[in-house]
Motif scaffolding. Structure first.
Motif, PDB file in Angstrom:
ATOM      1  N   SER A  30       9.515   8.304 -15.231  1.00  0.00           N
ATOM      2  CA  SER A  30       8.441   9.305 -15.251  1.00  0.00           C
ATOM      3  C   SER A  30       7.828   9.533 -13.873  1.00  0.00           C
ATOM      4  CB  SER A  30       7.349   8.889 -16.238  1.00  0.00           C
ATOM      5  OG  SER A  30       6.639   7.773 -15.744  1.00  0.00           O
ATOM      6  N   GLY A  31       8.246   8.745 -12.876  1.00  0.00           N
ATOM      7  CA  GLY A  31       7.742   8.936 -11.522  1.00  0.00           C
ATOM      8  C   GLY A  31       6.397   8.283 -11.252  1.00  0.00           C
ATOM      9  N   ARG A  32       5.956   7.371 -12.102  1.00  0.00           N
ATOM     10  CA  ARG A  32       4.690   6.677 -11.859  1.00  0.00           C
ATOM     11  C   ARG A  32       4.831   5.539 -10.864  1.00  0.00           C
ATOM     12  NH1 ARG A  32       3.281   5.517 -17.909  1.00  0.00           N
ATOM     13  NH2 ARG A  32       5.152   4.415 -17.404  1.00  0.00           N
ATOM     14  N   ASP A  54       7.219  -6.380   9.399  1.00  0.00           N
ATOM     15  CA  ASP A  54       6.071  -6.613   8.513  1.00  0.00           C
ATOM     16  C   ASP A  54       6.499  -6.468   7.049  1.00  0.00           C
ATOM     17  OD1 ASP A  54       4.283  -6.904  10.662  1.00  0.00           O
ATOM     18  OD2 ASP A  54       3.718  -4.774  10.615  1.00  0.00           O
ATOM     19  N   ILE A  55       7.297  -5.448   6.768  1.00  0.00           N
ATOM     20  CA  ILE A  55       7.705  -5.165   5.394  1.00  0.00           C
ATOM     21  C   ILE A  55       8.784  -6.133   4.939  1.00  0.00           C
ATOM     22  CG2 ILE A  55       8.623  -3.377   3.858  1.00  0.00           C
ATOM     23  CD1 ILE A  55       7.275  -1.435   6.091  1.00  0.00           C
ATOM     24  N   ARG A  56       9.595  -6.605   5.862  1.00  0.00           N
ATOM     25  CA  ARG A  56      10.567  -7.646   5.505  1.00  0.00           C
ATOM     26  C   ARG A  56       9.852  -8.962   5.188  1.00  0.00           C
ATOM     27  NH1 ARG A  56      15.332  -6.553   9.952  1.00  0.00           N
ATOM     28  NH2 ARG A  56      16.450  -4.979   8.731  1.00  0.00           N
ATOM     29  N   ARG A  57       8.697  -9.163   5.752  1.00  0.00           N
ATOM     30  CA  ARG A  57       7.939 -10.402   5.553  1.00  0.00           C
ATOM     31  C   ARG A  57       7.131 -10.363   4.254  1.00  0.00           C
ATOM     32  NH1 ARG A  57       6.042 -14.581   8.992  1.00  0.00           N
ATOM     33  NH2 ARG A  57       7.045 -13.552  10.734  1.00  0.00           N
ATOM     34  N   ARG A  58       6.563  -9.214   3.917  1.00  0.00           N
ATOM     35  CA  ARG A  58       5.707  -9.077   2.736  1.00  0.00           C
ATOM     36  C   ARG A  58       5.931  -7.723   2.085  1.00  0.00           C
ATOM     37  NH1 ARG A  58       3.261 -12.047   6.252  1.00  0.00           N
ATOM     38  NH2 ARG A  58       2.068 -13.861   5.635  1.00  0.00           N
ATOM     39  N   LEU A  59       5.803  -7.690   0.764  1.00  0.00           N
ATOM     40  CA  LEU A  59       5.867  -6.411   0.063  1.00  0.00           C
ATOM     41  C   LEU A  59       4.777  -5.489   0.584  1.00  0.00           C
ATOM     42  CD1 LEU A  59       6.234  -7.477  -3.679  1.00  0.00           C
ATOM     43  CD2 LEU A  59       7.963  -6.338  -2.280  1.00  0.00           C
ATOM     44  N   HIS A  60       5.093  -4.218   0.643  1.00  0.00           N
ATOM     45  CA  HIS A  60       4.120  -3.187   0.992  1.00  0.00           C
ATOM     46  C   HIS A  60       4.248  -2.079  -0.044  1.00  0.00           C
ATOM     47  CE1 HIS A  60       3.907  -5.244   4.820  1.00  0.00           C
ATOM     48  NE2 HIS A  60       3.039  -4.373   5.289  1.00  0.00           N
ATOM     49  N   ALA A  61       3.166  -1.365  -0.268  1.00  0.00           N
ATOM     50  CA  ALA A  61       3.203  -0.239  -1.196  1.00  0.00           C
ATOM     51  C   ALA A  61       2.146   0.774  -0.789  1.00  0.00           C
ATOM     52  CB  ALA A  61       2.943  -0.704  -2.625  1.00  0.00           C
ATOM     53  N   THR A  62       2.352   1.995  -1.232  1.00  0.00           N
ATOM     54  CA  THR A  62       1.309   3.009  -1.132  1.00  0.00           C
ATOM     55  C   THR A  62       0.958   3.405  -2.552  1.00  0.00           C
ATOM     56  OG1 THR A  62       3.006   4.718  -0.814  1.00  0.00           O
ATOM     57  CG2 THR A  62       1.933   3.865   1.154  1.00  0.00           C
ATOM     58  N   ASP A  63      -0.335   3.585  -2.799  1.00  0.00           N
ATOM     59  CA  ASP A  63      -0.756   3.950  -4.146  1.00  0.00           C
ATOM     60  C   ASP A  63      -0.932   5.463  -4.252  1.00  0.00           C
ATOM     61  OD1 ASP A  63      -3.265   4.566  -3.033  1.00  0.00           O
ATOM     62  OD2 ASP A  63      -4.271   2.834  -3.925  1.00  0.00           O
ATOM     63  N   ALA A  64      -1.365   5.920  -5.403  1.00  0.00           N
ATOM     64  CA  ALA A  64      -1.494   7.356  -5.671  1.00  0.00           C
ATOM     65  C   ALA A  64      -2.484   8.034  -4.722  1.00  0.00           C
ATOM     66  CB  ALA A  64      -1.919   7.570  -7.122  1.00  0.00           C
ATOM     67  N   ASP A  65      -3.424   7.267  -4.177  1.00  0.00           N
ATOM     68  CA  ASP A  65      -4.404   7.823  -3.244  1.00  0.00           C
ATOM     69  C   ASP A  65      -3.975   7.693  -1.790  1.00  0.00           C
ATOM     70  OD1 ASP A  65      -6.180   8.546  -5.320  1.00  0.00           O
ATOM     71  OD2 ASP A  65      -6.936   6.484  -5.407  1.00  0.00           O
ATOM     72  N   GLY A  66      -2.744   7.196  -1.565  1.00  0.00           N
ATOM     73  CA  GLY A  66      -2.237   7.061  -0.210  1.00  0.00           C
ATOM     74  C   GLY A  66      -2.691   5.803   0.507  1.00  0.00           C
ATOM     75  N   ARG A  67      -3.341   4.899  -0.214  1.00  0.00           N
ATOM     76  CA  ARG A  67      -3.777   3.639   0.398  1.00  0.00           C
ATOM     77  C   ARG A  67      -2.595   2.686   0.517  1.00  0.00           C
ATOM     78  NH1 ARG A  67      -8.531   4.070  -3.447  1.00  0.00           N
ATOM     79  NH2 ARG A  67      -6.928   3.314  -4.845  1.00  0.00           N
ATOM     80  N   LEU A  68      -2.611   1.889   1.569  1.00  0.00           N
ATOM     81  CA  LEU A  68      -1.582   0.877   1.783  1.00  0.00           C
ATOM     82  C   LEU A  68      -2.009  -0.426   1.118  1.00  0.00           C
ATOM     83  CD1 LEU A  68       1.101   0.181   3.292  1.00  0.00           C
ATOM     84  CD2 LEU A  68      -0.347  -0.693   5.134  1.00  0.00           C
ATOM     85  N   LEU A  69      -1.105  -0.998   0.329  1.00  0.00           N
ATOM     86  CA  LEU A  69      -1.302  -2.311  -0.274  1.00  0.00           C
ATOM     87  C   LEU A  69      -0.292  -3.246   0.366  1.00  0.00           C
ATOM     88  CD1 LEU A  69      -1.385  -1.232  -4.024  1.00  0.00           C
ATOM     89  CD2 LEU A  69      -3.336  -1.510  -2.490  1.00  0.00           C
ATOM     90  N   VAL A  70      -0.675  -4.507   0.546  1.00  0.00           N
ATOM     91  CA  VAL A  70       0.205  -5.473   1.195  1.00  0.00           C
ATOM     92  C   VAL A  70       0.181  -6.792   0.422  1.00  0.00           C
ATOM     93  CG1 VAL A  70       0.666  -6.764   3.335  1.00  0.00           C
ATOM     94  CG2 VAL A  70      -0.216  -4.425   3.461  1.00  0.00           C
ATOM     95  N   GLY A  71       1.359  -7.414   0.333  1.00  0.00           N
ATOM     96  CA  GLY A  71       1.482  -8.761  -0.193  1.00  0.00           C
ATOM     97  C   GLY A  71       1.080  -8.903  -1.644  1.00  0.00           C
ATOM     98  N   ALA A  72       0.166  -9.837  -1.896  1.00  0.00           N
ATOM     99  CA  ALA A  72      -0.266 -10.136  -3.261  1.00  0.00           C
ATOM    100  C   ALA A  72      -0.857  -8.912  -3.944  1.00  0.00           C
ATOM    101  CB  ALA A  72      -1.283 -11.278  -3.247  1.00  0.00           C
TER     102      ALA A  72
END
Length: 122
Positions: A30-32, A54-72
């Motif tokens: 569904s693209g979520r 940095d990304i090889r060391r820890r997971l990174h993500a962007t959320d629906a609001d464009g914020r960067l999330l890192v690690g835990a």
């Protein structure tokens, strides 16, 4: 949409994401949520100041609001989206345990990164 960037060259990371993809099949369709290999797009998060290493060391993500999330924080966001794993997000993401969760994740990520480097997985 939650876009998770991870390192497919790390067998532990790749297996963990493969497991989550299976659990999140409807959310992916569904693209979520989307899972992307940083090795195919090494500069994808450069605008956030995140390097390939940095990304090889820890997971990174962007959320629906464009914020960067890192690690835990990425793990918690994925657990929130995964059926049956919301309790993990609530437990490890609560304000009391979150600092410990981040610390434990970061130490594990450091060890995993060093192991992958020694094995030449780059």
């Amino acid at each position: 949409m939650l876009t998770v960037w991870y390192n497919t060259r790390c067998p532990v990371c790749d297996a963990g994401i493969a497991r989550q993809k299976r659990r999140l099949i409807e959310a992916v369709k569904s693209g979520r949520i989307e899972f992307r290999d940083i090795n195919l797009e090494p500069a994808a998060l450069a605008g956030y100041g995140a390097s390939l290493e940095d990304i090889r060391r820890r997971l990174h993500a962007t959320d629906a609001d464009g914020r960067l999330l890192v690690g835990a924080d990425v793990a918690i966001a994925v657990w929130q989206a995964t059926p049956g794993e919301g309790w993990l997000a609530a437990l490890f993401g609560n304000p009391v345990l979150l600092p410990l969760t981040r610390f434990a994740y970061d130490r594990f990520a450091d060890l995993l990164y060093a192991w992958n480097r020694r094995k030449g997985r780059w």
